[in-house]
Scaffold this motif. Structure first.
Motif, PDB file in Angstrom:
ATOM      1  N   GLU A  59      41.205  48.182  10.258  1.00  0.00           N
ATOM      2  CA  GLU A  59      40.032  48.870  10.028  1.00  0.00           C
ATOM      3  C   GLU A  59      39.488  48.632  11.329  1.00  0.00           C
ATOM      4  OE1 GLU A  59      36.607  47.340   7.159  1.00  0.00           O
ATOM      5  OE2 GLU A  59      37.184  45.731   8.674  1.00  0.00           O
ATOM      6  N   CYS A  60      38.853  49.865  11.755  1.00  0.00           N
ATOM      7  CA  CYS A  60      38.186  50.189  13.111  1.00  0.00           C
ATOM      8  C   CYS A  60      36.574  50.020  12.985  1.00  0.00           C
ATOM      9  CB  CYS A  60      38.670  51.107  13.980  1.00  0.00           C
ATOM     10  SG  CYS A  60      40.412  51.183  14.071  1.00  0.00           S
ATOM     11  N   HIS A  61      35.834  49.517  13.844  1.00  0.00           N
ATOM     12  CA  HIS A  61      34.455  49.203  13.535  1.00  0.00           C
ATOM     13  C   HIS A  61      33.610  50.379  14.345  1.00  0.00           C
ATOM     14  CE1 HIS A  61      35.327  45.698  11.355  1.00  0.00           C
ATOM     15  NE2 HIS A  61      36.015  45.482  12.178  1.00  0.00           N
ATOM     16  N   GLY A  62      34.324  51.042  15.129  1.00  0.00           N
ATOM     17  CA  GLY A  62      33.584  52.094  15.928  1.00  0.00           C
ATOM     18  C   GLY A  62      32.779  51.426  17.285  1.00  0.00           C
ATOM     19  N   ARG A  63      33.195  50.293  17.529  1.00  0.00           N
ATOM     20  CA  ARG A  63      32.542  49.779  18.732  1.00  0.00           C
ATOM     21  C   ARG A  63      33.788  49.096  19.601  1.00  0.00           C
ATOM     22  NH1 ARG A  63      30.621  46.623  14.472  1.00  0.00           N
ATOM     23  NH2 ARG A  63      31.943  44.936  14.734  1.00  0.00           N
ATOM     24  N   GLY A  64      35.005  50.005  19.354  1.00  0.00           N
ATOM     25  CA  GLY A  64      36.140  49.855  20.490  1.00  0.00           C
ATOM     26  C   GLY A  64      36.893  48.442  19.852  1.00  0.00           C
ATOM     27  N   THR A  65      36.826  48.014  18.705  1.00  0.00           N
ATOM     28  CA  THR A  65      37.449  47.079  18.147  1.00  0.00           C
ATOM     29  C   THR A  65      38.007  47.351  16.732  1.00  0.00           C
ATOM     30  OG1 THR A  65      35.633  45.971  16.818  1.00  0.00           O
ATOM     31  CG2 THR A  65      36.155  45.288  19.098  1.00  0.00           C
ATOM     32  N   CYS A  66      39.325  46.735  16.662  1.00  0.00           N
ATOM     33  CA  CYS A  66      40.069  47.116  15.224  1.00  0.00           C
ATOM     34  C   CYS A  66      40.783  45.905  14.707  1.00  0.00           C
ATOM     35  CB  CYS A  66      41.066  48.184  15.454  1.00  0.00           C
ATOM     36  SG  CYS A  66      40.511  49.932  16.067  1.00  0.00           S
ATOM     37  N   HIS A  67      40.976  45.715  13.394  1.00  0.00           N
ATOM     38  CA  HIS A  67      41.501  44.410  12.822  1.00  0.00           C
ATOM     39  C   HIS A  67      42.462  45.076  12.233  1.00  0.00           C
ATOM     40  CE1 HIS A  67      38.124  41.959  14.514  1.00  0.00           C
ATOM     41  NE2 HIS A  67      37.398  42.809  13.938  1.00  0.00           N
ATOM     42  N   TYR A  68      43.465  44.169  12.203  1.00  0.00           N
ATOM     43  CA  TYR A  68      44.689  44.236  11.360  1.00  0.00           C
ATOM     44  C   TYR A  68      44.947  43.136  10.284  1.00  0.00           C
ATOM     45  CZ  TYR A  68      49.633  43.930   9.583  1.00  0.00           C
ATOM     46  OH  TYR A  68      50.690  44.041   8.844  1.00  0.00           O
ATOM     47  N   TYR A  69      45.092  43.683   9.053  1.00  0.00           N
ATOM     48  CA  TYR A  69      45.017  42.530   8.012  1.00  0.00           C
ATOM     49  C   TYR A  69      46.552  42.425   7.497  1.00  0.00           C
ATOM     50  CZ  TYR A  69      40.032  43.384   8.346  1.00  0.00           C
ATOM     51  OH  TYR A  69      38.848  43.340   8.729  1.00  0.00           O
ATOM     52  N   GLY A  70      46.980  41.335   7.796  1.00  0.00           N
ATOM     53  CA  GLY A  70      48.505  41.147   7.319  1.00  0.00           C
ATOM     54  C   GLY A  70      48.571  40.546   6.113  1.00  0.00           C
ATOM     55  N   SER A  71      47.353  39.988   5.450  1.00  0.00           N
ATOM     56  CA  SER A  71      47.361  39.451   4.073  1.00  0.00           C
ATOM     57  C   SER A  71      47.186  40.460   3.035  1.00  0.00           C
ATOM     58  CB  SER A  71      46.340  38.259   4.058  1.00  0.00           C
ATOM     59  OG  SER A  71      45.250  38.890   4.307  1.00  0.00           O
ATOM     60  N   THR A  72      47.030  41.670   3.507  1.00  0.00           N
ATOM     61  CA  THR A  72      46.879  42.525   2.395  1.00  0.00           C
ATOM     62  C   THR A  72      48.128  43.244   1.874  1.00  0.00           C
ATOM     63  OG1 THR A  72      44.953  43.539   3.689  1.00  0.00           O
ATOM     64  CG2 THR A  72      45.915  45.162   2.166  1.00  0.00           C
ATOM     65  N   TYR A  73      48.040  43.610   0.608  1.00  0.00           N
ATOM     66  CA  TYR A  73      49.113  43.734  -0.383  1.00  0.00           C
ATOM     67  C   TYR A  73      48.909  45.400  -0.871  1.00  0.00           C
ATOM     68  CZ  TYR A  73      50.701  38.975  -0.590  1.00  0.00           C
ATOM     69  OH  TYR A  73      51.234  37.918  -0.338  1.00  0.00           O
ATOM     70  N   SER A  74      49.792  46.337  -0.629  1.00  0.00           N
ATOM     71  CA  SER A  74      49.524  47.883  -1.077  1.00  0.00           C
ATOM     72  C   SER A  74      50.303  47.811  -2.279  1.00  0.00           C
ATOM     73  CB  SER A  74      49.948  48.618   0.089  1.00  0.00           C
ATOM     74  OG  SER A  74      51.312  48.456   0.396  1.00  0.00           O
ATOM     75  N   PHE A  75      49.686  48.854  -3.033  1.00  0.00           N
ATOM     76  CA  PHE A  75      50.675  49.177  -4.618  1.00  0.00           C
ATOM     77  C   PHE A  75      50.449  50.697  -4.458  1.00  0.00           C
ATOM     78  CE2 PHE A  75      48.660  45.092  -5.058  1.00  0.00           C
ATOM     79  CZ  PHE A  75      49.328  44.587  -5.930  1.00  0.00           C
ATOM     80  N   TRP A  76      51.634  51.168  -4.558  1.00  0.00           N
ATOM     81  CA  TRP A  76      51.953  52.619  -4.545  1.00  0.00           C
ATOM     82  C   TRP A  76      52.583  53.253  -6.056  1.00  0.00           C
ATOM     83  CZ3 TRP A  76      51.494  54.901   0.226  1.00  0.00           C
ATOM     84  CH2 TRP A  76      51.317  53.999   1.395  1.00  0.00           C
ATOM     85  N   LEU A  77      52.307  54.508  -6.297  1.00  0.00           N
ATOM     86  CA  LEU A  77      52.845  54.882  -7.481  1.00  0.00           C
ATOM     87  C   LEU A  77      54.059  55.172  -7.490  1.00  0.00           C
ATOM     88  CD1 LEU A  77      51.658  56.330 -10.413  1.00  0.00           C
ATOM     89  CD2 LEU A  77      51.789  58.500  -8.896  1.00  0.00           C
ATOM     90  N   SER A  78      54.816  54.651  -8.345  1.00  0.00           N
ATOM     91  CA  SER A  78      56.460  54.797  -8.452  1.00  0.00           C
ATOM     92  C   SER A  78      56.992  55.921  -8.956  1.00  0.00           C
ATOM     93  CB  SER A  78      57.030  53.334  -9.172  1.00  0.00           C
ATOM     94  OG  SER A  78      56.787  53.420 -10.513  1.00  0.00           O
ATOM     95  N   ILE A  79      58.167  56.086  -8.539  1.00  0.00           N
ATOM     96  CA  ILE A  79      58.973  57.290  -9.461  1.00  0.00           C
ATOM     97  C   ILE A  79      59.406  56.848 -10.897  1.00  0.00           C
ATOM     98  CG2 ILE A  79      59.546  58.231  -7.118  1.00  0.00           C
ATOM     99  CD1 ILE A  79      62.524  57.339  -7.787  1.00  0.00           C
ATOM    100  N   VAL A  80      59.361  57.646 -11.824  1.00  0.00           N
ATOM    101  CA  VAL A  80      59.720  57.672 -13.064  1.00  0.00           C
ATOM    102  C   VAL A  80      60.849  58.663 -13.361  1.00  0.00           C
ATOM    103  CG1 VAL A  80      59.165  57.355 -15.465  1.00  0.00           C
ATOM    104  CG2 VAL A  80      57.807  56.519 -13.749  1.00  0.00           C
ATOM    105  N   ASN A  81      62.184  58.203 -13.611  1.00  0.00           N
ATOM    106  CA  ASN A  81      63.087  59.137 -14.002  1.00  0.00           C
ATOM    107  C   ASN A  81      62.752  59.963 -15.522  1.00  0.00           C
ATOM    108  OD1 ASN A  81      64.770  58.423 -12.101  1.00  0.00           O
ATOM    109  ND2 ASN A  81      65.748  56.878 -13.235  1.00  0.00           N
TER     110      ASN A  81
END
Length: 137
Positions: A59-81
């Motif tokens: 996440e970047c704030h537009g003031r020249g600073t950005c933060h990385y969130y290591g505690s975030t989990y992502s969920f993706w649409l899986s393939i289905v045969n």
């Protein structure tokens, strides 16, 4: 502009009179510590990310600073045969390094510009085809 998802490893085509803008991986939502999290409609361009990353959040704030969130989990649409489309899903463990093989592919599409009689089909060059050009202004 809309996203189209295949629920397979095949990058889907755009509907007739629509041109592809980019192809990617089908992203559903993310969660974080506590009750934080967000998602979007699968028809939204934000549901089709060009790169697959298990933790894609900076996440970047537009003031020249950005933060990385290591505690975030992502969920993706899986393939289905195809033979399993309406069967009860079975649990499975996906090991690091093989996640990409289980994530649905997607394409973000833009409706072609209208021609003089109000029908689609005019003016948009497919930027993903060989020899494709720049997008129109």
């Amino acid at each position: 502009v809309m996203a189209v998802h295949s629920q397979s490893m095949v990058e889907p085509d755009c509907p007739e009179n629509w041109a592809p803008l980019w192809r990617g991986y089908s992203f559903l939502m993310h969660t974080s510590a506590g009750n934080d999290g967000a998602g979007q409609l699968l028809s939204s361009p934000g549901s089709c990310l060009e790169d697959f990353r298990t933790s894609p959040f900076i996440e970047c704030h537009g003031r020249g600073t950005c933060h990385y969130y290591g505690s975030t989990y992502s969920f993706w649409l899986s393939i289905v045969n195809e033979q399993d489309q309406f069967a009860r899903p079975s649990p499975q463990t996906i090991k690091a390094g093989s996640q990409r093989q289980h994530v649905s592919r997607c394409t973000v599409c833009m409706k072609n510009a209208l021609n003089g009689n109000g029908n689609g089909g005019g003016g948009v060059v497919d930027p993903l085809s060989p020899g494709g050009g720049d997008l129109p202004n």
